[in-house]
Design an enzyme around this catalytic site. Structure first.
Site, PDB file in Angstrom:
ATOM      1  N   ASP A  50       0.825  -1.212   0.000  1.00 23.77           N
ATOM      2  CA  ASP A  50       0.000   0.000   0.000  1.00 23.77           C
ATOM      3  C   ASP A  50       0.860   1.263   0.000  1.00 23.77           C
ATOM      4  OD1 ASP A  50      -2.317   1.522   0.133  1.00 23.77           O
ATOM      5  OD2 ASP A  50      -3.185   0.357   1.772  1.00 23.77           O
ATOM      6  N   ASP A  75     -11.017   2.039  -3.011  1.00 23.66           N
ATOM      7  CA  ASP A  75     -11.549   1.667  -1.699  1.00 23.66           C
ATOM      8  C   ASP A  75     -13.073   1.683  -1.704  1.00 23.66           C
ATOM      9  OD1 ASP A  75      -9.179   1.178  -0.416  1.00 23.66           O
ATOM     10  OD2 ASP A  75      -8.955   3.212   0.361  1.00 23.66           O
TER      11      ASP A  75
HETATM   12  C1  GLA Z   1      -5.736   1.908   2.362  1.00 23.05           C
HETATM   13  C2  GLA Z   1      -6.193   0.798   1.456  1.00 23.05           C
HETATM   14  C3  GLA Z   1      -7.244  -0.022   2.156  1.00 23.05           C
HETATM   15  C4  GLA Z   1      -6.700  -0.556   3.468  1.00 23.05           C
HETATM   16  C5  GLA Z   1      -6.187   0.587   4.322  1.00 23.05           C
HETATM   17  C6  GLA Z   1      -5.490   0.076   5.558  1.00 23.05           C
HETATM   18  O1  GLA Z   1      -6.745   2.831   2.574  1.00 23.05           O
HETATM   19  O2  GLA Z   1      -6.667   1.312   0.251  1.00 23.05           O
HETATM   20  O3  GLA Z   1      -7.672  -1.079   1.334  1.00 23.05           O
HETATM   21  O4  GLA Z   1      -5.677  -1.476   3.215  1.00 23.05           O
HETATM   22  O5  GLA Z   1      -5.277   1.402   3.603  1.00 23.05           O
HETATM   23  O6  GLA Z   1      -5.049   1.104   6.354  1.00 23.05           O
END
Ligand code: GLA
Length: 716
Positions: free
Chosen positions: A461, A531
């Site tokens: 990420d 997301d």
């Molecule tokens: C980001 C990602 C999510 C999740 C969060 C965790 O927002 O896009 O899918 O993994 O981080 O903190």
């Protein structure tokens, strides 16, 4: 016929001093003009006859204000002489001189690789222009700039390539814009005089804009099935720029590469810089074919070789179920449920390491929390494996929370300007991976994690953008290397990890779809597009995504409702929407009823039976979720023997029935056996390709968020 280019490939015509690159549907031609400049000649539908070509000749000037050097389309114009359009290369020499005029020197041609050597007219600043022609007709271009002088130079812009389209008015540009929760929104607009800049200045690819374009025209709009389309995308995960320019002569050109905003890349004598690759292609068969060509190219040429034969496993991810609140018992319980419905990979998301109980602490400390995992990750991983799944883990290696052991030990390891604020986003700062010590720390932390635990998969990420991109410990002249080195070193870390842990698979995520590009895709198996997991929104988002990228890499989770829109959709609808990409589950399975669990198990089994068609077949976008009340997409297996149709309804009004869905990509003469995977299917059990494509299928789609899926199998 003698002298004609019958075979695809790259040919040099010595008398005309032209290079003819032909493959797939397209020919791409350039040559050396009478000023010894490399001049673009043609890019478009295939032209097979060599004698149709004449040597490149510079274009006339248009009055004194638009000289020939400006109107003539060069393959890689430097900024110098009488040139006013977007340059590919802008240089500052040691003596302050900033004039750069590139002339052709010679070339090297080997099979599908062509390199053109250029040099400044006065000093030894060299450019190697690389062309690699894929049999599909997708061309990869990139440039290597080398400082052959005895003094340092600074590059203020080093683009990968400029693409010239045939001259003419009425061209339309398609691109993908967006923001968090709404990535890959297709935007289409007429190209007007001047420049349209698509870019990211954020240090990463960005949720706001994706480095992909498709241009229709000139003079003719394209549809999904018809019309000329020129398309391309960058392979770069840092700040980038695409300049779509209509010149005073109404020529359209697309110049692209690393962003030149705040860019100043030094080259010592003998040093060189190779730009990121810029890929582009052409089709006369509409936007649909442009996507299919690009999808196939990604599957066969971009995505990591090591896993190319593997279909994406059905994964479970803990994020939406447990947030930061993960621990051994909770994850084990989720894993048991996940295994029971047929999940193949269990991924523990954020919250497992350091003092990570919220977004405020822990990033940088890549050791399991002792409180949540007293015996490390071993027991959980063993449990997951015993349940027949492999194990994946979330990491965000390029970041640090000020509240972390790492930051307390090395406050100077982040991007910053001395004495200036260190602006936090999501409570975190960006590690300066351009530094060797930081790079090695991150590599070692991940390498240890992967060596000590049986981890098959990382969700990698990146949850904030660069700001205050200072690198105070190196000389001022070197500090802006950070724009290039940060990205290079991330690539380097991933490449090294993959080498040391050959089975490892990776998902690229950046607050959703903030790092989806052909650079990261060369190193990762899949991406997290957004997301936003609202299934209805996902239809639009996934449609936009599919314009540029293959459904195989498009992770799609089934999550709980209500969603961020407050919307509640049936579980079947959520499943079928997610099944149009690579299926994942992100719901809190511990709260699911018996009926929901049974439905999920049935859907996952169904998905496994069709996923090869979805992930590796040809996608036909039949009805857009952005228009009308029925959305439909179809996937046709590579060998044409099977196809799957998905259709979704929303907002019905006035009792109108849904229109028949007309399929595409089938054989008119063949007969297909129809099997409903979801929803009632009236009418004959077998239909010809012609009937399916011209008359269409009437599906039982009623109410809000109706969903249907049909499998078609070609009979002998
Ligand atoms: C980001 C990602 C999510 C999740 C969060 C965790 O927002 O896009 O899918 O993994 O981080 O903190």
């Amino acid at each position: 016929m003698a002298g004609d280019a019958l075979d695809p490939g790259i040919r040099f015509l010595p008398e005309a001093r032209l290079w003819v690159l032909s493959a797939g549907e397209m020919s791409y031609v350039f040559g050396v003009n009478e000023r010894e400049e490399l001049q673009h000649v043609y890019w478009g539908r295939r032209i097979r006859r060599d004698r149709d070509w004449s040597p490149a000749a510079s274009l006339p000037q248009w009055d004194g204000v638009d000289p020939s050097t400006n109107t003539t389309p060069e393959e890689y114009p430097g900024w110098g002489g009488l040139r006013f359009c977007e340059p590919c290369l802008k240089v500052v020499f040691a003596d302050g001189g900033r004039d750069l005029v590139l002339k052709y020197v010679d070339h090297a041609l080997q099979d599908r690789d062509l390199t053109l050597h250029l040099r400044d007219l006065g000093c030894d600043l060299q450019v190697d222009l690389g062309y690699h022609l894929d049999p599909s007709g997708i061309l990869r271009r990139q440039a290597t700039v080398r400082n052959g002088t005895d003094h340092p130079v600074v590059l203020e812009s080093a683009q990968s390539a400029v693409w010239h389209l045939p001259q003419g008015p009425d061209c339309h540009l398609n691109y993908l814009s967006g923001r968090w929760g709404e990535e890959t929104r297709p935007t289409r607009e007429e190209i007007h005089p001047g420049s349209k800049v698509l870019e990211s200045r954020r240090g990463s690819t960005s949720n706001q804009m994706n480095p992909w374009f498709a241009i229709e025209g000139p003079g003719e709009d394209a549809t999904e099935e018809h019309g000329d389309v020129w398309f391309g995308a960058l392979g770069w995960s840092g700040s980038w720029k695409l300049v779509v320019e209509q010149t005073p002569r109404l020529d359209v050109r697309v110049t692209g590469g690393m962003s030149d905003f705040d860019f100043a890349h030094p080259l010592a004598p003998g040093e060189s810089l190779t730009t990121p690759p810029f890929y582009a292609g052409f089709t006369a068969r509409g936007m649909g074919q442009a996507s299919r060509l690009f999808h196939r190219f990604q599957l066969e040429r971009i995505l990591p070789r090591a896993s190319s034969g593997r279909l994406r496993p059905v994964l479970y991810n803990s994020w939406e179920a447990t947030g930061f609140d993960v621990d051994q018992a909770g994850q084990m319980a989720l894993a048991e449920k996940a295994a029971r419905i047929g999940v193949e990979r269990f991924v523990m998301d954020d919250g497992w390491f350091g003092a990570r109980d919220s977004s405020r602490a822990g990033l940088g400390d890549w050791r399991p929390s002792r409180r949540k995992f007293p015996d490390g990750l071993g027991p959980l991983i063993a449990h997951v494996k015993k349940l027949g799944m492999d194990f994946g883990l979330w990491v965000e290696p390029e970041m640090v929370n000020p509240d972390s052991d790492l930051y307390r030990a090395h406050p100077d390891w982040v991007l910053h300007f001395p004495g200036r604020p260190r602006s936090e986003a999501r409570n975190q700062l960006v590690l300066n991976l351009a530094r060797d010590d930081v790079k090695e720390y991150v590599f070692a932390a991940l390498d240890t994690l992967l060596s000590e635990n049986e981890i098959a998969f990382l969700k990698w990420d990146l949850n904030r953008n660069f700001a205050e991109p200072g690198w105070p410990v190196v000389p001022v002249t070197d500090q802006r290397r950070v724009w290039v080195d940060q990205v290079r070193h991330v690539y380097g870390i991933i490449d090294r990890l993959r080498l040391r842990h050959p089975g490892l698979e990776i998902e690229s995520c950046a607050s959703g779809g903030g790092r989806v590009d052909l650079g990261i895709l060369a190193r990762t198996e899949q991406v997290w597009p957004s997301d936003n997991t609202d299934a209805f929104d996902r239809l639009s988002l996934q449609e936009g995504f599919s314009l540029a990228y293959t459904p195989k890499i498009m992770m799609a989770w089934v999550t709980d409702v209500p969603t961020l829109n407050g919307r509640v959709t049936p579980l079947t609808y959520r499943f079928l929407v997610a099944m149009t990409g690579s299926l994942g589950i992100g719901a809190n399975l511990l709260k699911w009823t018996r009926e929901e669990t049974d439905l999920a198990a049935r859907m996952i089994a169904l998905y496994k039976s069709i996923r090869a068609i979805v992930q590796e077949g040809d996608l036909f976008r039949l009805l857009s979720p952005r228009k009308g009340r029925v959305a439909a997409s179809e996937y046709v297996a590579r060998d044409g023997r099977q196809a799957v149709l998905f259709a979704f309804s929303h907002d019905p009004q006035f009792g109108r029935e849904a229109p028949p869905v007309r399929l595409r990509g089938l054989d008119e003469e063949a007969v297909y056996r129809l099997r409903s995977l979801e929803g009632r299917l009236d009418g004959p059990a077998e239909l010809s390709g012609a009937a399916l494509m011209h008359r269409g299928l009437r599906l039982d789609l009623k109410g809000d968020y109706g969903a249907a899926a049909v499998l078609l199998e070609r009979t002998e």
